[in-house]
Design a protein around this motif. Structure first.
Motif, short mmCIF file in Angstrom:
data_model
loop_
_atom_site.label_atom_id
_atom_site.label_comp_id
_atom_site.label_asym_id
_atom_site.label_seq_id
_atom_site.Cartn_x
_atom_site.Cartn_y
_atom_site.Cartn_z
N GLY A 221 2.65 1.17 -10.80
CA GLY A 221 1.61 1.74 -11.74
C GLY A 221 1.72 3.31 -12.26
O GLY A 221 1.94 3.69 -13.01
N MET A 462 -0.11 -2.12 -5.99
CA MET A 462 1.04 -1.72 -6.65
C MET A 462 2.14 -1.30 -6.32
O MET A 462 3.09 -0.37 -6.77
CB MET A 462 0.58 -0.49 -7.94
CG MET A 462 -0.16 0.62 -7.30
SD MET A 462 -0.80 1.59 -8.48
CE MET A 462 -2.69 1.31 -7.90
N GLY A 506 -8.04 3.90 -3.47
CA GLY A 506 -8.18 2.59 -3.38
C GLY A 506 -8.31 1.96 -1.97
O GLY A 506 -9.10 1.03 -1.81
N GLN A 639 4.96 6.30 1.58
CA GLN A 639 4.30 7.00 0.46
C GLN A 639 4.67 8.45 0.16
O GLN A 639 5.02 8.97 -1.05
CB GLN A 639 2.99 6.84 0.40
CG GLN A 639 2.20 5.52 0.00
CD GLN A 639 2.28 5.14 -1.27
OE1 GLN A 639 1.83 5.82 -2.30
NE2 GLN A 639 3.23 4.21 -1.72
N1 MTE Z 1 3.12 3.92 -4.80
C1 MTE Z 1 3.91 2.94 -5.48
N2 MTE Z 1 4.81 2.18 -4.33
N3 MTE Z 1 3.51 2.44 -6.63
C2 MTE Z 1 2.58 2.96 -7.21
O1 MTE Z 1 2.60 2.58 -8.48
N4 MTE Z 1 1.02 4.69 -7.38
C3 MTE Z 1 0.49 6.04 -6.86
C4 MTE Z 1 0.33 5.84 -5.25
N5 MTE Z 1 1.46 5.17 -4.81
C5 MTE Z 1 2.00 4.03 -6.68
C6 MTE Z 1 2.22 4.44 -5.30
C7 MTE Z 1 -0.85 6.42 -7.31
S1 MTE Z 1 -0.86 7.21 -8.77
C8 MTE Z 1 -1.86 6.40 -6.95
S2 MTE Z 1 -3.53 6.95 -7.39
C9 MTE Z 1 -2.17 5.45 -5.50
O2 MTE Z 1 -0.93 5.05 -5.30
C10 MTE Z 1 -2.89 4.43 -5.68
O3 MTE Z 1 -3.22 3.76 -4.52
P1 MTE Z 1 -4.14 3.87 -3.45
O4 MTE Z 1 -5.42 4.50 -3.96
O5 MTE Z 1 -4.36 2.52 -2.48
O6 MTE Z 1 -3.47 4.99 -2.67
#
Ligand code: MTE
Ligand code: LUZ
Ligand code: MOS
Length: 750
Positions: A221, A462, A506, A639
């Protein structure tokens, strides 16, 4: 705990929207987008398209029973254009046919005449013409106007940072079908299930309870589906509701790239004032945000730019203004970092400029101005448990920053055609949605009669591993094996009124709600156990699926406990609600305590530049990151790695470009270059700063999703160093992304 999705992702078994088996009679949609960037629709002709065998219906705004309005913060964006179009790809009509191929063929047969109007591409141009999406906002602290006179050095400059395509592997898509009594169920690839529900209800003119949104997982996402998944769900739902048939819509990559918004490009001016001791005394910046054709999330993104405009530094006198400018591009939207990277790139540029002009190391100026304990942020929040300096000191200690700097110099003195550069990037990122009411979440937990557990939360998986973290929470509270626990899809009828899974919050928000639900159930189970053991509830605990009395094992196992509680008619279902305490913000004064806590870190980026070709390789990214007390080090390290690479892509490779006519030129993976396995840094080292972690983080494990994206900013400044080592005539400038073409030009600048 290993990520529960790894195996299924790797073997292709994970189910995404496009993998859901379709019902008989399912129809397929395709979107007709505007071929022009700005103009009045003079004539729209479907006659040939409608004649095509297999076309069921072509929808326009006239077929919308409710409001033709998808704007979330500001209602300024129609689902389907009415008289005027504002960007190329803006949805005008939705074709539904017996197959996707037919629907796409029909799109090509639609004829449209547009009376073209003036096109604005750049933010500054829009600003000059008074085209703003919302009024500007300013954050101030101290008094810059009187401070300039006290500065020994003052530097000014201009900074550009480019857009960024999300490039989630799964494109936007949804599958909607009618249910009983005028209801619609929607499978959507969205970060915001409730947003899809709310806006679809608005478009269809039905109560929210008629719309059920279900999300199993997303193939990425990165913010691109925080609210821009909504229109594609609305369109499928509109057709499904109207025709009373299942309708599926999956965007092709090309359409996805053309129609959806990206990271906001910013153009900024800065003025920075320093003392002889290199203390930054004053900082002023004006940022022009390229919002695109509608406001989308731009007001919130503008806000986070303001919050993070001084990066990881304390500057006693600041004034920051952001203009959100209206252009004829697809509405730009959330992207990992949410406006913070753009603001931080400007302060880092200002420091780089000062360092260059004063001929001192950038690291020295950075380090002298780090945010410290009990400093005040320019938005009034007191900085507490500040770890910027600690991360830097730890990095110094374990990575020997000075030695790296020396090695770079040595290499450069010995090599003519290759030069190295090094840069340090400090991090300070606030955790919480900047809009206080969004910081709430709920969870629903069922313990089944056989002792297995089903959990639902508002969090959406995501790829960031939030589902695994949720299972860890329940397993920890109940002290049972993770195999007993199943995480359900995210569904608006099980968990309602969710915030989008965004702002890196999240896990914190949903995990804390889940913990509350599990704690309540545990308490009830302890009472059951106490009854079984004929003792006091406070004497009972559960460890490793066994009931303990005063710390001693009993013969009551988890399964027996659950079965007995059920027969005793104890409720084995619980709901948890969590709202982040202490946070607040007063927009009228632009002060408050908006963040539950901050995430800190330091990255050292080194690059080797091929000065004949302008190409480069990142040798190392060495990081000390403040994870708090990480609840899952493999997920959290993943991450960090992903975010670093995405950040480096933003500052050095990914160039979103539009033609003068507003058409996206970088519309495929051959014209838009993202980091691949060959361009990732050869070595990414991640060390955790040892801390207990903050009270408001889930199990004291800090939010991880977005913060490490900022480390990628270091790549830009490492490259600049390498260019300067080769070409002393190069006048440093700030124009991200610094692609190999741009590097080459700068290597030979006279
Ligand atoms: N990691 C993966 N693999 N895919 C994703 O789309 N989105 C990022 C981050 N890490 C993302 C990701 C973004 S923009 C956000 S805000 C956070 O994950 C959202 O997840 P969380 O609130 O659980 O950390
Ligand atoms: N989304 C949002 C976000 O609506 N508010 C935020 O503060 C935010 N921050 C980061 C990413 N998405
Ligand atoms: Mo992330 S930009 O908050 O979806």
């Amino acid at each position: 705990m290993k990520n529960i999705d790894s195996k299924n992702h790797l073997t292709g078994k994970s189910v995404y929207v496009d993998d859901i088996p379709v019902q008989t009679g399912t129809l397929f949609g395709a979107v007709f987008g505007s071929p022009k960037a700005h103009g009045i629709i003079k004539n729209l002709n479907f006659s040939e398209a409608e004649k095509l065998e297999g076309v069921e219906k072509i929808f326009t705004y006239k077929d919308i029973p409710g409001k033709n309005q998808i704007g979330g913060i500001i209602e300024d964006e129609p689902l389907l254009a009415e008289n005027e179009v504002h960007f190329i790809g803006q949805p005008i009509a939705f074709v539904v046919a017996k197959s996707e191929i037919i629907a796409r063929k029909a799109i090509k047969l639609i004829k449209i005449d547009i009376d073209e109007k003036e096109i604005i591409i750049h933010a500054r141009e829009a600003h000059k013409k008074g085209q703003l999406l919302i009024p500007p906002r300013t954050f101030k602290m101290g008094d810059i106007s009187s401070e300039w006179a006290k500065c020994d050095y003052i530097f000014e400059g201009r900074v550009e940072s480019g857009g960024q395509e999300h490039l989630y592997i799964e494109t936007q898509g949804s599958y909607a079908y009618p249910m009983d009594s005028g209801s619609i169920k929607i499978h959507s690839s969205t970060q915001g299930a409730t947003l899809v529900q709310k806006i679809t209800a608005r478009v269809l003119n039905v109560p929210m309870h008629r719309i059920e949104v279900d999300v199993a997982r997303l193939g990425g996402g990165f913010g691109g589906k925080e609210d821009q998944a909504t229109p594609y769900a609305c369109m499928a739902a509109l057709a499904s509701y109207n025709l009373q048939k299942p309708v599926k819509l999956i965007l092709h990559r090309l359409d996805d790239m053309h129609m959806t918004g990206k990271r906001h490009p910013y153009s900024s001016d800065f003025k920075i004032g320093l003392s002889k001791e290199y203390k930054i005394l004053a900082y002023q910046t004006t940022l022009y945000q390229n919002g695109g054709a509608a406001s989308d999330l731009s007001p919130a993104i503008m806000e986070r730019t303001l919050f993070h405009s001084t990066g990881a530094y304390f500057i006693p006198n600041t004034e920051v203004t952001v203009y959100s400018c209206k252009t004829n591009l697809p509405p730009n939207t959330a992207f990992r970092g949410f406006g913070a990277p753009q603001g931080m790139f400007v302060i880092e540029s200002a420091i780089a400029k000062a360092a260059c002009e004063l001929n001192v190391s950038k690291t020295l100026i950075q380090e002298r101005n780090f945010l410290k304990e009990k400093d005040t942020f320019q938005y009034g929040q007191l900085a507490e448990n500040v770890n910027v300096g600690k991360c830097y000191d730890t990095a110094s200690e374990i990575y020997h920053i000075e030695q790296i700097e020396q090695e770079v110099e040595e290499f450069n003195s010995k090599n003519i055609n290759y030069k190295k550069g090094m840069a340090m990037m400090p991090l300070c990122f606030g955790i919480s949605f900047t809009k206080t009411p969004m910081n709430q979440a709920r969870a629903l937990v069922h313990i089944y009669q056989d002792g297995s557990v089903g959990i639902s939360t508002g969090a959406i998986e995501m790829g960031q591993g939030v589902n695994t973290k949720m299972i860890q929470v329940a397993a920890k509270v109940f002290s049972i094996r993770t195999e007993r626990i199943k995480i359900e899809s995210t569904n608006t009828t099980r968990v309602a009124n969710t915030s989008p899974t965004a702002a890196s919050s999240g896990a914190d928000l949903n995990g804390n709600a889940l913990k509350i639900a599990c704690d309540k159930l545990l308490d009830r189970l302890k009472q059951s156990a106490a009854k079984m053991l004929n003792c006091n509830h406070s004497e009972v605990s559960i460890e490793n699926e066994t009931v303990l009395k005063n710390g001693m094992n009993t013969d009551i196992q988890w399964e027996l406990l659950i079965e007995t509680a059920f027969l005793d008619r104890i409720c084995l279902t619980e709901n948890g609600h969590y709202a982040t305490p202490i946070i607040n913000f007063d927009k009228s004064k632009e002060t408050g305590h908006p963040f539950a806590y901050h995430v800190y870190g330091t990255a050292i980026v080194t690059v080797t530049l091929d000065c004949i070709r302008g190409t480069y390789e990142f040798d190392d990214v060495k990081i000390v990151h403040d994870f708090g007390n990480s609840m899952n080090t493999s997920i959290d390290n993943g991450q960090v790695e992903g975010a670093v690479v995405q950040g480096i892509g933003w500052t050095t490779m990914e160039e979103v470009s539009f033609g003068k006519d507003g058409k996206l030129l970088s519309n495929s993976l051959s014209t838009y270059k993202v980091p691949d396995i060959y361009s990732v840094p050869k070595n990414i080292e991640i060390k955790a700063l040892k801390t207990d972690g903050p009270e408001f983080a889930l199990l004291r494990s800090k939010a991880i999703g977005e913060p490490p994206f900022m480390y990628g900013i270091g790549a830009y400044f490492a490259l600049i160093k390498a260019i300067r080592a080769f070409n002393p005539n190069y006048k440093i400038d700030f124009d991200s992304p610094l692609t190999p073409e741009k590097v080459l030009m700068r290597l030979y600048q006279e």
